[in-house]
Design a protein around this motif. Structure first.
Motif, PDB file in Angstrom:
ATOM      1  N   ARG A 177      13.077   8.417 -42.395  1.00  0.00           N
ATOM      2  CA  ARG A 177      13.817   7.669 -41.387  1.00  0.00           C
ATOM      3  C   ARG A 177      12.657   7.535 -40.267  1.00  0.00           C
TER       4      ARG A 177
ATOM      5  N   VAL B  42      10.901   4.259 -38.479  1.00  0.00           N
ATOM      6  CA  VAL B  42      10.670   3.910 -37.176  1.00  0.00           C
ATOM      7  C   VAL B  42       9.486   3.481 -36.861  1.00  0.00           C
TER       8      VAL B  42
ATOM      9  N   SER C  96      15.320   5.370 -25.186  1.00  0.00           N
ATOM     10  CA  SER C  96      16.235   4.474 -25.638  1.00  0.00           C
ATOM     11  C   SER C  96      15.851   3.492 -26.841  1.00  0.00           C
ATOM     12  N   GLU C  97      14.467   3.101 -26.560  1.00  0.00           N
ATOM     13  CA  GLU C  97      14.223   2.063 -27.467  1.00  0.00           C
ATOM     14  C   GLU C  97      13.910   2.988 -28.897  1.00  0.00           C
TER      15      GLU C  97
ATOM     16  N   GLU D 111      15.505   5.253 -29.879  1.00  0.00           N
ATOM     17  CA  GLU D 111      16.972   5.611 -30.613  1.00  0.00           C
ATOM     18  C   GLU D 111      17.314   4.335 -31.164  1.00  0.00           C
ATOM     19  N   THR D 112      17.101   3.186 -30.499  1.00  0.00           N
ATOM     20  CA  THR D 112      17.539   1.806 -31.421  1.00  0.00           C
ATOM     21  C   THR D 112      16.864   1.791 -32.771  1.00  0.00           C
TER      22      THR D 112
ATOM     23  N   TRP E 212      15.592   4.115 -34.376  1.00  0.00           N
ATOM     24  CA  TRP E 212      16.073   5.130 -35.275  1.00  0.00           C
ATOM     25  C   TRP E 212      17.403   4.830 -36.024  1.00  0.00           C
ATOM     26  N   GLN E 213      18.448   4.183 -35.106  1.00  0.00           N
ATOM     27  CA  GLN E 213      19.471   4.003 -35.835  1.00  0.00           C
ATOM     28  C   GLN E 213      19.493   2.808 -36.726  1.00  0.00           C
ATOM     29  N   GLN E 214      18.456   1.680 -36.833  1.00  0.00           N
ATOM     30  CA  GLN E 214      18.157   1.066 -37.623  1.00  0.00           C
ATOM     31  C   GLN E 214      17.554   1.468 -38.847  1.00  0.00           C
TER      32      GLN E 214
ATOM     33  N   LYS F 155      18.327   4.550 -39.906  1.00  0.00           N
ATOM     34  CA  LYS F 155      19.321   5.122 -40.487  1.00  0.00           C
ATOM     35  C   LYS F 155      19.928   4.119 -41.483  1.00  0.00           C
ATOM     36  N   ARG F 156      20.389   2.883 -40.882  1.00  0.00           N
ATOM     37  CA  ARG F 156      21.197   1.992 -41.711  1.00  0.00           C
ATOM     38  C   ARG F 156      20.338   1.550 -42.958  1.00  0.00           C
ATOM     39  N   GLU F 157      19.028   1.417 -42.842  1.00  0.00           N
ATOM     40  CA  GLU F 157      18.204   1.150 -44.094  1.00  0.00           C
ATOM     41  C   GLU F 157      17.836   2.270 -45.001  1.00  0.00           C
TER      42      GLU F 157
END
Length: 259
Positions: A228, A232, A246-247, A249-250, A252-254, A256-258
């Motif tokens: 992951r 990033v 914050s950027e 984390e954004t 990272w969440q993307q 995670k989804r992939e």
């Protein structure tokens, strides 16, 4: 296995043994191999075992074949050095492990009956305990060089066999929170380090009660994090250190989804 494959197996074992003997031959052998001893080779043995595990985790049979060969070479290497000292040789190693497997599987090579895999595990441990002898301690024989999580699991399993264990997972779970509290209130750095070890030991114990292999679980978590985080890095169009939390984390969440 057919007689042809048996003969080929014998031929290749002898061939590998001869290769190692040539490498260790003071007259024309490899200078690097001649300089090695048990201690210097041991780290390579451990490394090869992990590379076998890595190939298995990725399901790569071609790599697994090669890595198993590398691991086998380590056994041949150690056996050759022992033979040079007059301690034992490769035939002794192979013969001893064959004898051990026969002795530990009386339901296959004898008249015993085993109901299932769990019963076999219990019988295996009883036989191992008998082999260690009555004078041996419950925890004797657990290698100090094992990875810490793996050794913790083995220590806990041995202790559990003589009744030193939580009756269920909830007791082991409560112990985690107790150790976490003690870590948070530790008085100095040394105490924090000790309590941190107790906390990790308690987590391993809880996972054991859930039938989760702590070493394998953490290895998988490491791989997931690495995968992951690389995601990033691939998504960022500027150096990561220039991004805000914050950027990051954004991204990272993307990732995670992939992945």
């Amino acid at each position: 296995m057919t007689s042809e494959r048996n003969e080929e197996l014998r031929r290749q074992i002898v061939r590998l043994s001869d290769v190692m003997a040539a490498l260790r031959n003071p007259d024309g052998g490899c200078p690097w191999d001649l300089e090695q001893d048990f201690a210097s080779i041991a780290p390579y043995t451990i490394e090869e075992a992990y590379e076998v595990a890595d190939a298995i985790s990725r399901g790569n049979m071609e790599e697994l074949r090669g890595e198993l060969g590398d691991l086998l070479l380590q056994t041949v290497y150690h056996a050759r050095m022992a033979e040079e000292q007059g301690a034992f040789d490769l035939a002794d190693v192979i013969g001893q492990i064959a004898d051990k497997m026969i002795a530990r599987h009386p339901h296959v090579f004898g008249s015993d009956s085993i109901a299932d895999a769990d019963a076999q595990t219990e019988n295996w441990e009883r036989i191992k305990a008998r082999e260690r002898g009555t004078a041996a301690g419950t925890l004797d024989g657990i290698a100090l060089a094992l990875p810490a999580l793996m050794r913790a699991q083995k220590l806990q399993r041995r202790a559990a066999r003589v009744g030193f264990d939580w009756p269920n997972a909830s007791g082991a779970r409560d112990k985690i929170f107790e150790e976490l509290s003690e870590l948070e209130t530790a008085s100095d750095e040394d105490a924090r380090a000790e309590e941190a070890g107790d906390l990790l030991f308690s987590v391993v114990n809880y996972l054991r009660h859930l039938n989760i292999d702590a070493e394998a679980a953490l290895r998988a978590a490491n791989d997931k994090f690495s995968r992951r985080f690389k995601g990033v890095e691939a998504k960022a169009d500027i150096p990561l250190e220039d991004l805000t939390l914050s950027e990051l984390e954004t991204l990272w969440q993307q990732a995670k989804r992939e992945r």
